[in-house]
Write an enzyme that holds these catalytic residues in place. Structure first.
Site, PDB file in Angstrom:
ATOM      1  N   GLU A  68      43.567  51.900  33.487  1.00  0.00           N
ATOM      2  CA  GLU A  68      42.438  51.214  32.848  1.00  0.00           C
ATOM      3  C   GLU A  68      42.052  51.856  31.523  1.00  0.00           C
ATOM      4  OE1 GLU A  68      42.602  51.860  36.090  1.00  0.00           O
ATOM      5  OE2 GLU A  68      42.419  49.901  37.040  1.00  0.00           O
ATOM      6  N   HIS A 137      35.004  49.480  45.802  1.00  0.00           N
ATOM      7  CA  HIS A 137      35.460  48.150  45.391  1.00  0.00           C
ATOM      8  C   HIS A 137      34.369  47.102  45.571  1.00  0.00           C
ATOM      9  CE1 HIS A 137      39.310  50.226  45.787  1.00  0.00           C
ATOM     10  NE2 HIS A 137      39.895  49.228  45.149  1.00  0.00           N
TER      11      HIS A 137
END
Lengths: 329, 347
Positions: A68, A137
């Site tokens: 990322e 998450h």
């Protein structure tokens, strides 16, 4: 102003479909737009971009390694040199591993360079609890990003807003982080079909008019709030701010002046967050209209637990919004 | 077109540009010590051959990204010393209007995509420029300058891996000046040569003498050709040395004066190149002294320019957060300047 779908031909679509349509239209409209993220060739996380790789090819819709920091940092570099990248963070919690690039690169580049650059970067960040995906998450982190100078943050609660805001984000010459709540991709609603339809960043939507209490609700909690409004013995005005930064304070304050009561429902942790910002803004502008203690609905500062029974416990729903509305009377 | 080192005139020009970098930073050192320059500065004396050698291989259209030690790269890429120095002084006439300073200087018109004081952040940024080059079939490349310290940072590996995987037209120039802040190379890395890491990305790793401007030029020029041909990035490790501390004011407890002086005496890139050109009959002492005088005059003018340049207007601090004026910034600023408040509605 808020009825963005008025006088336009619409179709019924889900938020997922609305996002996909918006991205497809922008890929078609502008060769500088490209998408990069993990598994993009297979539709990316939650299949929002399904089919786009097949239609546009690897150059325009490309798989990245799981990195990322490189994705967002390279997104800034590509944006500053003329492209319009859309970078996908499969889960918004992962902003933690690329926060430097969001905070120090995306948000500060133009300013540090004395205005000599533009950073037309869109970062899609998928957030929210409800899928038993546990703490790493399931988070709602938009407060962290909306706090950063130089970065815009949007979080639509309806399909129309999803389409219109995504198109605005891609077209924006500023970095925009686009927060999608993963539990409402199948929420359906009317969506304008024309490819010129956009929702301006910084404009709230009055989703339901009312006289007695204002509920400002984001993402999933917009639907929960509309449901709660049906269960209370009061006329409830429900507003989706849609854009978290910039925030349409005028529309929110005008509503409080009318109703005198305010509930803010947002899935962020309650401390130091979006709730506080909305309340402060509205009260600064309409303090003398406040008739009852302001109420917040959110996650009580816990990470999101895994066990379904515990997740249900900490994540707010329509009942929490209903109780908050009732506390204002 | 890129410059070359193919003619005596071109070689003399490269020497002049190294001298300009050296003299620029000598002036910055002195003016900083006199408290004329705000903030903090990081100097690159000793590393001039890397900046000039690499940038000589680049065209005006090529992009570079740089580190917190960016003056040499900036001047080598074509930024003017007066406006660069004005930026260090925080003046309106600086390349970023005084908004960036030494650590964030950028000039997109000259392909300078920004100094990056966050160690390693130059690498994904330059990789992103490489994506632009690839997607637009451009005839330019992105050259990333980063230091040996950055190679300990995660985002560096992510970005090089991304560039390698996508065969992006990027040249990574790692300036191994042997110190990361105040830490030695051995404290940071478990390899002899950083270029070994290139094998892990499946790209060529080149080691070059960073005190030899010709060697740097030739290596980067070859890497650039490779990038333009679609063959992807190259990892170039330039072995060099910085004479000054990590920052100005650094007391440098981590090394001896003798070590620095030995490098200055034996391996100075400017001395080495001067001797090389003189031995080849391409540079007389008179020519060198004239060059030095010319550089000194240029820097005298730059210092005067920077000193006398206007401060930016304080109220301009609210500009350029976004492309359009930011409504929140304007509103908050307005409110903070207002005496008292009425809660918005009057009482």
């Amino acid at each position: 102003m808020s009825a963005t779908t008025a006088d336009r031909e619409t179709e019924t679509a889900s938020i997922r479909e609305a996002l996909r349509t918006a991205l497809r239209e922008e890929l078609l409209a502008d060769d500088d737009v490209f998408i990069m993220g993990q598994d993009e060739e297979d539709g990316g996380s939650f299949e929002v971009t399904a089919g786009l790789h097949d239609e546009f090819g690897f150059d325009r819709v490309r798989n990245t390694p799981i990195s990322e920091a490189a994705q967002v940092g390279a997104g800034v570099g590509a944006a500053a040199t003329g492209m319009r990248p859309v970078v996908n963070l499969s889960f918004a919690d992962f902003v933690g591993v690329c926060f430097d690039q969001v905070m120090n690169q995306a948000g500060k580049t133009r300013y540090m360079f004395g205005g000599a650059s533009e950073v037309p970067l869109t970062i899609r960040a998928i957030e929210g609890a409800g899928l038993n995906a546990a703490a790493q998450h399931s988070g709602t982190v938009h407060t962290l990003v909306a706090h950063l100078p130089g970065v815009k943050a949007v979080a639509p609660g309806t399909p129309a807003a999803a389409k219109g805001l995504m198109k605005s984000a891609v077209r924006s010459d500023d970095p925009v982080v686009f927060f999608e709540n993963k539990t409402i991709y199948e929420r359906h609603g009317p969506v304008p079909v024309d490819d010129d339809f956009t929702v301006p960043i910084g404009e709230a939507s009055v989703e339901q008019e009312g006289e007695d209490v204002t509920v400002v609700a984001t993402q999933r909690l917009l639907g929960e709030s509309l449901a709660a409004a049906r269960d209370v013995d009061a006329s409830v005005e429900v507003i989706d701010p849609r854009s978290l930064y910039p925030l349409d304070t005028d529309t929110l304050a005008a509503s409080l002046r009318k109703t005198g009561r305010l509930v803010v429902a947002d899935e962020s942790p309650l401390s130091y967050g979006l709730h506080a910002e909305i309340v402060t803004r509205v009260v600064e502008d309409a303090f003398w209209s406040v008739d009852a203690p302001v109420q917040r609905v959110g996650v009580p500062d816990t990470p999101i637990p895994f066990s379904p029974s515990q997740e249900d416990e900490v994540v707010p729903d329509a009942d929490d919004v209903r109780r908050a509305i009732e506390r204002t009377f | 077109m890129a410059q070359t080192l193919d003619t005596p005139a071109a070689r003399r020009d490269a020497l002049r540009r190294m001298l300009l970098v050296r003299e620029f930073e000598n002036r910055v050192r002195d003016r900083f010590a006199d408290n004329e320059i705000p903030g903090f500065v990081h100097l690159s004396q000793g590393q001039e051959a890397v900046a000039v050698g690499a940038c000589t291989a680049l065209t005006d259209d090529d992009y570079i990204t740089s580190t917190h030690r960016a003056h040499g790269h900036s001047l080598a890429k074509g930024l003017e010393p007066d406006r660069l120095l004005a930026e260090l002084y925080g003046k309106e006439a600086g390349y970023c209007g005084g908004r960036g300073g030494s650590m964030h200087v950028a000039d997109l018109d000259n392909g300078m995509l920004g100094a990056q004081p966050i160690v390693g952040a130059s690498v994904p940024l330059g990789t992103g420029a490489g994506i632009t080059a690839q997607l637009t079939d451009a005839d330019w490349v992105a050259t990333v300058f980063c230091g040996d310290g950055s190679v300990a940072a995660g985002q560096v590996h992510e970005a090089i891996n991304l560039a390698a995987t996508w065969h992006l037209p990027v040249v990574f120039v790692v300036e191994n000046n042997q110190y990361s802040e105040g830490m030695t190379f051995d404290e940071q890395h478990n390899v002899e040569d950083l270029a070994e890491m290139a094998a892990g990305y499946g790209i060529p790793g080149e080691i070059v003498d960073g005190q030899d401007v010709t060697a740097v030029y030739e290596t980067v020029a070859a890497a650039r050709e490779r990038a333009l041909a679609g063959d992807g990035p190259t990892f170039v490790e330039a072995k060099t040395y910085r004479y000054r501390g990590h920052f100005e004011g650094d007391e440098e407890p981590y090394r001896t004066r003798e070590e620095v002086e030995e490098w200055e005496a034996e391996r100075d890139p400017i001395d080495l190149y001067r001797e090389e050109l003189a031995a080849a009959g391409e540079l007389t002492d008179d020519q060198f002294e004239a060059m030095r005088a010319d550089v000194a005059e240029t820097m005298d003018e730059a210092v005067e320019f920077a000193r006398n340049a206007d401060e930016p207007a304080p109220e301009d601090a609210y500009d350029d957060v976004f492309v359009e004026p930011a409504p929140e910034v304007e509103a908050f600023r307005e409110r903070m300047r207002t005496d008292g408040g009425d809660g918005g509605d009057g009482r």
